[in-house]
Design a protein around this motif. Sequence first.
Motif, short mmCIF file in Angstrom:
data_model
loop_
_atom_site.label_atom_id
_atom_site.label_comp_id
_atom_site.label_asym_id
_atom_site.label_seq_id
_atom_site.Cartn_x
_atom_site.Cartn_y
_atom_site.Cartn_z
N ASN A 1 0.82 -1.22 0.00
CA ASN A 1 0.00 0.00 0.00
C ASN A 1 0.85 1.27 0.00
OD1 ASN A 1 -2.53 -1.19 -0.01
ND2 ASN A 1 -2.62 -1.38 2.21
N ALA B 1 3.75 1.64 -1.33
CA ALA B 1 4.68 1.73 -2.47
C ALA B 1 4.38 2.96 -3.32
CB ALA B 1 4.59 0.47 -3.31
N ARG B 2 3.13 3.43 -3.29
CA ARG B 2 2.75 4.56 -4.14
C ARG B 2 3.40 5.87 -3.71
NH1 ARG B 2 -3.44 4.32 -3.62
NH2 ARG B 2 -2.92 2.13 -3.62
N TYR B 3 3.90 5.91 -2.49
CA TYR B 3 4.57 7.13 -2.02
C TYR B 3 6.02 7.05 -2.46
CZ TYR B 3 0.29 6.91 0.66
OH TYR B 3 -1.02 6.80 1.01
N ASP B 4 6.28 7.55 -3.67
CA ASP B 4 7.54 7.23 -4.34
C ASP B 4 8.30 8.44 -4.85
OD1 ASP B 4 5.85 8.01 -6.34
OD2 ASP B 4 5.95 6.14 -7.48
#
Lengths: 492, 489
Positions: free
Chosen positions: A323, A325-328
């Motif tokens: 979940n 991983a989208r903060y990239d």
Amino acid sequence: MDAKTLIQSTAFDLGRALRKGNTTATEICTACLEQVARTDDQVQAFVSLDPEKILAAAEASDQRRKNGQELSPLDGLPVGLKDIMAIEGAPLTCSSRILEKFVSPYTGTVGAKLLSAGMIPFGRLNMDEFAMGSSTENSAFRKTRNPWNTDHAPGGSSGGSAAAVAARQCPWSLGSDTGGSIRQPAAFCGVIGLKPTYGRVSRFGLAAFASSLDQIGPFGRTTDDVAALLDIISGPDPYDSTSWPEYLEPAMVQLNLPEEPAVLGLPREYFGEGIDPEVRSQLEQVIEAYKGRGFTIREISLPHTELAVPTYYIIATAEASSNLARYDGVRYTRRSTESNDAVDMYFKSRGEGFGPEVKRRIILGSYVLSSGYYDAYYKRAQQVRTLIRDDFLKAFESVDAILTPTTPTPAFRIGEKIDDPISMYLADIFTISVNLAGLPGLSMPCGLSKDGLPIGFQLIGKPFEEGRLLQIGKTYEQASPFTGRPAIANPS
Amino acid sequence: MPEYEAVIGLEVHVQLKTASKMFTDAPAGFGQPPNSLTNAVVMGLPGTLPVLNQGAIEQAIKFGLIFDSEIPELFQWDRKNYFYPDSPKNYQLTQKDAPVCIGGEVEIELAGASRNLAGEHKVIHLDHAHLEEDVGKLTHFATDSLVDYNRAGTPLLEIVTKPDLHSAEEAVALLQSIRMHLTSAGVSDCDMEKGQMRCDANVSVRPVGQEELNPRAEMKNLNSITGVKNAISYEIRRQARVYEKGGTVAQETRRWDADAGRTTSMRSKEEAHDYRYFPDPDLLPVHFPRHRIEELKAELPENVFDLQRRYESEYGLPYTLTSVICYDHELARYFEAAMVVYDKNPKALANYVANELQRERSQAEGDGYLPMEQVRLSPRNLAGLVRLIDEGKLTKQLAKEVIVDMFQGGDPAEAVMEARGIKPVQQDSGQLEEWCRAAVAGNAVAAQQVRDGNDKAINSFIGPVMKASRGTANPQAVREMLQKIISEG
């Protein structure tokens, strides 16, 4: 009504006063903002607060009411929000550096329901970063204090939401609960907190920690308030495939039915070693109070209880690792200015943006999902999860609800557990199974320790029986009202 | 030295034709301004959740029904975790263990000896087909890269074949068969130029007679038919050469460099990703109702090769016509519509569709064919034209002119004939006899030759008669009348 009365009033009373014309949304919001101004230097419950926006919304509500166009009976009431729910134009930081500047361009379902009931989003409340923690110390921005004793933690992860309601900064608030993140801070702060059945409240707009465990739920100071707020935010949602597809009877309906003595189960696994004696004696007092109201108390067994914490930390971290991983650093999150290429950008943006507990859980979650370990950890944990749920369902064949302590101890000191993750994880030992089983859990305050810190008990109910659960809570509320309030919330 | 054979399996990615994306209501499309076909869900904003597009599931199930796959009672979604800037959530929703279609067979046709001759047919077995979401598109510049998420979240069907293919030609035939069938059923447009159909090829080579498979090379993103053909041919030759020299082929991913005309190593198996698959907790497993599957089945058009076989046996159409009409679902649909209006002469009708109509479409469009939806000549009017010819009311000669105007203006044949002053052929009027008698009287030598048994000599009368009739006479009727008059002689 004067500000001192307003901030001590329940949401229900405020609603009544609004309808009678005894006060206005502007008066209420002004009183709450003044209380925040007076107390938040010490409590530090808010990550952000926009008084202008709040007062403009209050004025609009007053106008609606004047025109007889109020959106609901509770139109104009402020509600504090954990900084994890999306509302268009409002910050959404999850108390993380990586979302420090993020303003949501969309409104989630719970936010939309609040707005369409005329409620006023009242600030963004502090939390453990991405809801990972049990003390709100993992916030990247500030350490929220327990209003009863500012040396102590408010609990977490929804520490800001619990502290704000306890400190009378707002009449009620919303938090989210993945393993106890509503109930544990509610117990620590002497307020009521409800984690609804998984699927009762839409998760659309709730930044995900662990998708199969997360639920939004209310904090309040009475069961009536908690039921009312639950009813506003509940319901099927076409934007959340895991939301329960049917309309459920409002909790308020059940709450107002005549009291009916129930059978309460005491799981022997929850009353063993490691419980603070003061918590134990408070629980005994609760049991007596229920017996006094004609309730039957029965010992039960939930044999897989000891597997709950490890099971939880496998499932929750596995889901979180994906979940988050989208903060990239690519689209809307904070991007490191130091990076040279795409891979470097990922490493540095995430390295700089996430705090140590979040990193620990991402690493753990990535590990349990990696090929070769998946079967031994994740798959096995899912199997154990089924056993834990079956324990509860079996217990519910002979009892109406289950009574346990909410936490093994009253609020611990800030800094006491922050360097000992395992001991911090065990603070949720009584609440975690409820999320794994997807059941509703209610924490009620029931007294104070000799140090003046609140103690709470937990009621666990059958799926979607929040109304019955709150009704049982209300029985205690009437038999033995918890009238204490922290000194900080007393009129100055 | 042993003889080598290639063993090839394809993974074909096909974008399904749906109005919106796979897990949200943002529109799906191509050629729009960058990042305009997005919303909070497509961009993977915090708090967003996927909701299954029922249309995408139905399109995928149609694929399975076309190719006789098993459609399981239940399918589910998994997350495939990897970081890449074109992937908004840094995981892709896919079906790892419970795909929407299991097994299946694709009939393919290899190229014939010439394009007028049917080629050999074969059956290629499918392993499965699963649904997944497409990713965005990266464009690289000197120091920056830009990403367009318009494509992100588009429903994608990954079709995985068994290692049933043995040549580049078979691989191409498979792609062509899939494309024909899916465009016919409206499941996908399969336009490789628009990225609607993409192909990965797994190629290995082994000595003929060897049972077990040798290590394979996986070639990614072969984005044109020529690319597929050339890359596979190259890779077969490369691997065979390695074995001939006594070497070993590494199991690895290779990139096809179209400009250089060769494949190069991308990464070996040891560097393969660990995708940390797990069931997606945001989407529940899907139970698709059986009765809906039956409904979808009923909506499907006839399988392309079955249609071709039926046209050949039922209507007696030659391969040269069926290979044009049946392989292009728009022409097939056009032909069917015309047959509904007039079914007495399928062959003539097919001829007009495959030749005249196609010629006009081609002339109307500089490059390729005028899109079917812009064609004004309706199937009804084309059928009407063939009927007039069959009834002897219009000559084929004049029809060639008439159809040009019909194509331009969309009018029925009668209207065009009237506008052009062409009168319907007068069948048994005294006029025809008069013209014929005049012609025979004008050439007694030829008349005698006909009476002496030289059939061809009759042709010398036809021209003058047609001239006298200004082209309106029915040549067959003219011929018959001439024979009658000469034999009465």
